[in-house]
Design a protein around this motif. Sequence first.
Motif, short mmCIF file in Angstrom:
data_model
loop_
_atom_site.label_atom_id
_atom_site.label_comp_id
_atom_site.label_asym_id
_atom_site.label_seq_id
_atom_site.Cartn_x
_atom_site.Cartn_y
_atom_site.Cartn_z
N PRO A 188 47.35 39.18 15.39
CA PRO A 188 46.24 38.58 16.55
C PRO A 188 46.17 36.93 16.27
O PRO A 188 46.36 36.39 15.24
N ALA A 189 45.93 36.28 17.41
CA ALA A 189 46.18 34.90 17.43
C ALA A 189 44.85 34.46 16.62
O ALA A 189 45.26 33.24 15.71
N ILE A 190 43.87 35.03 16.43
CA ILE A 190 42.69 34.55 15.41
C ILE A 190 43.22 34.56 14.28
O ILE A 190 42.32 33.82 13.34
N HIS A 191 44.10 35.42 13.70
CA HIS A 191 44.46 35.23 12.40
C HIS A 191 45.87 34.42 12.12
O HIS A 191 46.30 34.39 10.81
N GLN A 192 46.29 33.72 13.08
CA GLN A 192 47.64 33.25 12.84
C GLN A 192 47.43 31.94 12.04
O GLN A 192 48.74 31.32 11.81
N GLY A 193 46.38 31.47 11.82
CA GLY A 193 46.31 30.13 11.35
C GLY A 193 46.41 30.10 9.56
O GLY A 193 46.57 29.25 9.06
N LEU A 194 46.54 31.56 9.26
CA LEU A 194 46.31 31.69 7.77
C LEU A 194 47.80 31.41 7.20
O LEU A 194 48.81 31.92 7.85
N ASP A 195 47.75 30.84 6.15
CA ASP A 195 49.34 30.57 5.45
C ASP A 195 49.41 31.64 4.42
O ASP A 195 49.42 31.62 3.16
N ASP A 196 50.14 32.72 5.05
CA ASP A 196 50.34 33.74 4.14
C ASP A 196 51.60 34.23 4.24
O ASP A 196 51.77 35.47 3.90
N GLY A 197 52.59 33.50 4.52
CA GLY A 197 53.92 33.82 4.51
C GLY A 197 54.44 34.55 5.84
O GLY A 197 55.47 35.19 5.68
N ARG A 198 53.42 34.45 6.79
CA ARG A 198 53.85 35.10 7.96
C ARG A 198 55.18 34.75 8.53
O ARG A 198 56.05 35.59 9.30
N ALA A 199 55.48 33.47 8.57
CA ALA A 199 56.66 33.06 9.36
C ALA A 199 58.02 33.53 8.52
O ALA A 199 58.97 33.94 9.22
N ALA A 200 58.05 33.73 7.23
CA ALA A 200 59.22 34.01 6.51
C ALA A 200 59.20 35.63 6.68
O ALA A 200 60.28 36.07 6.78
N ARG A 201 58.26 36.28 6.78
CA ARG A 201 58.19 37.69 7.06
C ARG A 201 58.90 37.97 8.49
O ARG A 201 59.93 38.82 8.67
N GLU A 202 58.23 37.18 9.55
CA GLU A 202 58.80 37.20 10.94
C GLU A 202 60.52 37.09 10.89
O GLU A 202 61.27 37.73 11.49
N ARG A 203 60.72 36.01 10.12
CA ARG A 203 62.40 35.57 10.18
C ARG A 203 63.05 36.64 9.59
O ARG A 203 64.01 37.08 9.95
N ALA A 204 62.74 37.44 8.52
CA ALA A 204 63.27 38.37 7.85
C ALA A 204 63.36 39.48 8.71
O ALA A 204 64.53 40.40 8.57
N ASP A 205 62.40 39.89 9.37
CA ASP A 205 62.34 41.00 10.26
C ASP A 205 63.28 40.87 11.17
O ASP A 205 64.01 41.83 11.60
N LEU A 206 63.47 39.77 11.80
CA LEU A 206 64.31 39.32 12.88
C LEU A 206 65.86 39.38 12.39
O LEU A 206 66.72 39.93 13.25
N SER A 207 65.86 39.08 11.15
CA SER A 207 67.30 39.22 10.49
C SER A 207 67.59 40.60 10.61
O SER A 207 68.90 40.79 10.71
N ALA A 208 66.67 41.31 10.10
CA ALA A 208 66.96 43.09 9.82
C ALA A 208 67.48 43.52 11.07
O ALA A 208 68.28 44.24 11.46
N LEU A 209 66.63 43.02 12.21
CA LEU A 209 66.86 43.57 13.49
C LEU A 209 68.28 43.30 14.15
O LEU A 209 68.90 44.03 14.79
N CYS A 210 68.52 42.18 13.66
CA CYS A 210 69.95 41.55 14.24
C CYS A 210 71.07 42.04 13.47
O CYS A 210 72.15 41.81 13.93
N ALA A 211 70.88 42.64 12.50
CA ALA A 211 71.97 43.23 11.71
C ALA A 211 73.15 43.98 12.29
O ALA A 211 74.37 44.04 11.85
N PRO A 212 72.80 44.72 13.18
CA PRO A 212 73.99 45.38 13.97
C PRO A 212 74.80 44.64 14.73
O PRO A 212 75.97 44.93 15.04
N LEU A 213 74.32 43.19 15.05
CA LEU A 213 75.03 42.56 15.91
C LEU A 213 76.22 41.71 15.43
O LEU A 213 76.29 41.45 14.08
N PRO A 214 77.03 41.45 16.04
CA PRO A 214 78.44 40.62 15.80
C PRO A 214 77.77 39.37 15.23
O PRO A 214 76.86 38.81 15.58
N ALA A 215 78.51 38.70 14.09
CA ALA A 215 77.91 37.62 13.52
C ALA A 215 77.76 36.44 14.23
O ALA A 215 76.47 35.81 14.15
#
Length: 203
Positions: free
Chosen positions: A89-116
């Motif tokens: 939620p937007a109200i919690h997005q200012g917290l520096d809790d590693g969210r950006a790194a988790r989101e990128r890791a999740d996106l990388s996992a989501l992209c795993a089936p794709l051609p490089a």
Amino acid sequence: MSADGGRPQIGLDRLKGILDFIQAAEGLKDTLRSGTTSRGRRESTAEHTWRLCLMVMMFGRELSGCDQHRLLKLCIVHDLGEAISGDVPAIHQGLDDGRAARERADLSALCAPLPADLSAEILDLWDEYSAAASPEAIFAKGFDKLETMLQHTIGDNPAGFDYDFNLTYGLQHTDRHPLLREIRSLVDEATRKRAEDQGPPGS
């Protein structure tokens, strides 16, 4: 060559990889956000992304000096990782809790089936959006915040909804271009009107 006049056929592995990714990205349709629709149903991240892209399209004439095709790509990609871990939620997005790194890791996992090449393109777009340095990423970030705020002005929100938060949300991004600032002024006006109509908390 293909039978239709010259374009090479897509390889079977590439085709399957793309379809597997598309099927995995379908999870975004069931990823719910904290915002509600005008009829009181919680919106999905996919719906937010659709309306964000619609906003960008409608302001196309005002986006001089901007690669609008790339801008739309940034908008489509920016929340894809939420198909795995959900929305914050937007109200919690200012917290520096590693969210950006988790989101990128999740996106990388989501992209795993794709051609490089396609996986790299999506991750590069996400990195560009996250850095918010290019003209396209500045607009993508700003419009993303504005779409969220607009939803709050029209949503069938619960009693005691914090409209004051709306008035401070994403200022660092909506203040980066005159068009974004102009839209923001109208959205803030609509926010204040909703707050007045709601009355004081608990009323």
